[in-house]
Design an enzyme around this catalytic site. Structure first.
Site, PDB file in Angstrom:
ATOM      1  CG  HIS A  71      -0.367  -0.304   2.528  1.00 45.16           C
ATOM      2  ND1 HIS A  71      -1.119  -0.419   3.673  1.00 45.16           N
ATOM      3  CD2 HIS A  71       0.913  -0.524   2.917  1.00 45.16           C
ATOM      4  CE1 HIS A  71      -0.317  -0.684   4.695  1.00 45.16           C
ATOM      5  NE2 HIS A  71       0.915  -0.757   4.259  1.00 45.16           N
ATOM      6  NE  ARG A  73      -2.397  -4.778  -0.997  1.00 47.30           N
ATOM      7  CZ  ARG A  73      -3.525  -4.217  -0.586  1.00 47.30           C
ATOM      8  NH1 ARG A  73      -4.632  -4.929  -0.501  1.00 47.30           N
ATOM      9  NH2 ARG A  73      -3.543  -2.958  -0.204  1.00 47.30           N
ATOM     10  CD  GLN A  95      -3.350   1.373  -1.856  1.00 42.21           C
ATOM     11  OE1 GLN A  95      -2.416   1.785  -1.192  1.00 42.21           O
ATOM     12  NE2 GLN A  95      -4.180   0.452  -1.421  1.00 42.21           N
ATOM     13  CB  VAL A 155      -6.655   4.699  11.338  1.00 42.16           C
ATOM     14  CG1 VAL A 155      -5.832   5.485  10.342  1.00 42.16           C
ATOM     15  CG2 VAL A 155      -7.328   3.514  10.684  1.00 42.16           C
TER      16      VAL A 155
HETATM   17  N1  DAH Z   1      -3.497   1.121   3.307  1.00 47.81           N
HETATM   18  C1  DAH Z   1      -4.840   0.592   3.319  1.00 47.81           C
HETATM   19  C2  DAH Z   1      -4.921  -0.565   2.336  1.00 47.81           C
HETATM   20  O1  DAH Z   1      -4.264  -0.520   1.330  1.00 47.81           O
HETATM   21  C3  DAH Z   1      -5.848   1.653   2.969  1.00 47.81           C
HETATM   22  C4  DAH Z   1      -5.962   2.684   4.051  1.00 47.81           C
HETATM   23  C5  DAH Z   1      -6.902   2.524   5.031  1.00 47.81           C
HETATM   24  C6  DAH Z   1      -5.126   3.758   4.089  1.00 47.81           C
HETATM   25  C7  DAH Z   1      -7.025   3.450   6.051  1.00 47.81           C
HETATM   26  C8  DAH Z   1      -5.218   4.701   5.114  1.00 47.81           C
HETATM   27  C9  DAH Z   1      -6.196   4.524   6.077  1.00 47.81           C
HETATM   28  O2  DAH Z   1      -4.429   5.765   5.196  1.00 47.81           O
HETATM   29  O3  DAH Z   1      -6.296   5.440   7.070  1.00 47.81           O
HETATM   30  O4  DAH Z   1      -5.594  -1.499   2.580  1.00 47.81           O
END
Ligand code: DAH
Length: 333
Positions: free
Chosen positions: A168, A194, A208, A251
């Site tokens: 990510h 992935r 992303q 988070v």
């Molecule tokens: N990094 C997570 C994913 O790829 C997505 C994501 C979720 C990013 C919550 C964030 C967040 O910054 O606060 O599954």
């Protein structure tokens, strides 16, 4: 033979002089008579094999130079004529002009929108240390939360799992904060990887865009306000967002965010809510890992799949089409 050869060249030169330069037919006759495959010069060359090697050397030289001279006579004349014969009105070959890939188009639009809201753009490496991709994001080794990401580990000589293809864009939150102090507003567009079994909605690499805001007194209403404004900016004023509680280790609280807009409703046969983003308030542990005091500062983060936006915008139903490299697909956009 030397004498005969010199005579032949002399004769050819004389004859060429008497041929009008505009008379292409006569020139062609001359060429074929002297320089042709069965012409006088070729005929004479056949006798070379009867000569001694010393003679061969001498005659061969005269032969080559004379032939070259005659060819140049012709080349000069024909060349001059060719120049005149260029038709300037024939259309040229049009160069093939490409265009930006549909995913890059979406990325550019989203980046531009957030930059307009005062965000800076940060980037990070696609081959990443596990430390950034997982540990510092509060996803410890051997913790079940690491299983949320199907990871490509990079074999770099040892059997350890400390280098990965980033799963990510979230690790760039940590990297960017290494040389920054709050307040910050960042977005991070980029490619992620992935270890998926691919199908219409799963690819082994996709794009992303990550967001990070840290300041004093930031709360969930700020997260909602910014993302609502962003979605309205992208899809019009009647666009709505909806938060559902969810879990991401970096988070607390965490949300999944659904978006409803007219364009997507039309492209998905009336489906109202579509899941677009993960988001939440940056976990105090992650703030600490950034060198930020969680008692003084708070922040929110979000991550959004750009492939999904592109697919919804255009009604594309198979994510794999983006990565085939097939021109019939990309030319549509
Ligand atoms: N990094 C997570 C994913 O790829 C997505 C994501 C979720 C990013 C919550 C964030 C967040 O910054 O606060 O599954």
């Amino acid at each position: 033979m030397k004498k005969e050869l010199l005579q032949l060249f002399e004769q050819a030169r004389e004859e060429f002089k008497n041929t009008a330069s505009s008379d292409t037919k006569a020139q062609e006759q001359w060429r074929s008579l002297y320089l042709g495959r069965k012409g006088k010069i070729s005929e004479m060359a056949k006798h070379m094999k009867d000569l001694s090697s010393a003679e061969k050397k001498e005659i061969g030289k005269i032969f080559n130079e004379g032939k070259k001279e005659l060819e140049q006579l012709l080349g000069g004349e024909v060349g001059a004529q060719k120049e005149v014969a260029i038709d300037m009105t024939i259309p040229g070959v049009a160069p093939a002009i490409g265009h930006v890939h549909p995913i890059t188009q979406v990325m550019d639009t989203v980046v531009e929108l957030f930059v307009g809201m005062g965000f800076d753009v940060a980037e990070g490496p696609e081959v990443e240390l596990s430390k950034y991709n997982f540990d510092l994001l509060n996803i410890p080794k051997d913790h079940p939360s690491r299983d949320m990401w199907d990871t490509f580990y990079v074999n770099h000589g040892s059997s350890s799992e400390d280098v990965v293809m980033r799963t990510h864009t979230s690790p760039v939150q940590l990297r960017a904060m290494e040389d920054k102090e709050p307040p910050v507003r960042l977005i991070v567009p980029g490619r992620v990887f992935r270890n998926e079994a691919t199908d219409a909605s799963h690819e082994t690499n996709f794009y992303q865009i990550e967001g990070l805001v840290i300041d004093k007194g930031i709360g969930v209403p700020d997260l909602v306000g910014v993302l609502q404004a962003a979605m309205k900016g992208l899809y019009g004023d009647d666009t709505e967002i909806r938060l559902r509680p969810s879990f991401f280790p970096f988070v607390e609280p965490g949300f999944e965010i659904d978006v409803s807009c007219k364009l997507w409703e039309a492209k998905t046969n009336g489906k109202k809510w579509l899941e677009i983003l993960g988001a939440g308030m940056v976990h105090p542990t992650v703030l600490k890992n950034m060198g930020v005091d969680p008692n003084e500062y708070t922040g929110f983060a979000f991550g959004m799949g750009l492939d999904r936006l592109m697919m919804l915008n255009h009604g594309v139903d198979d994510i794999r089409l983006s990565y085939t490299g097939g021109l019939p697909f990309v030319r549509q956009f």
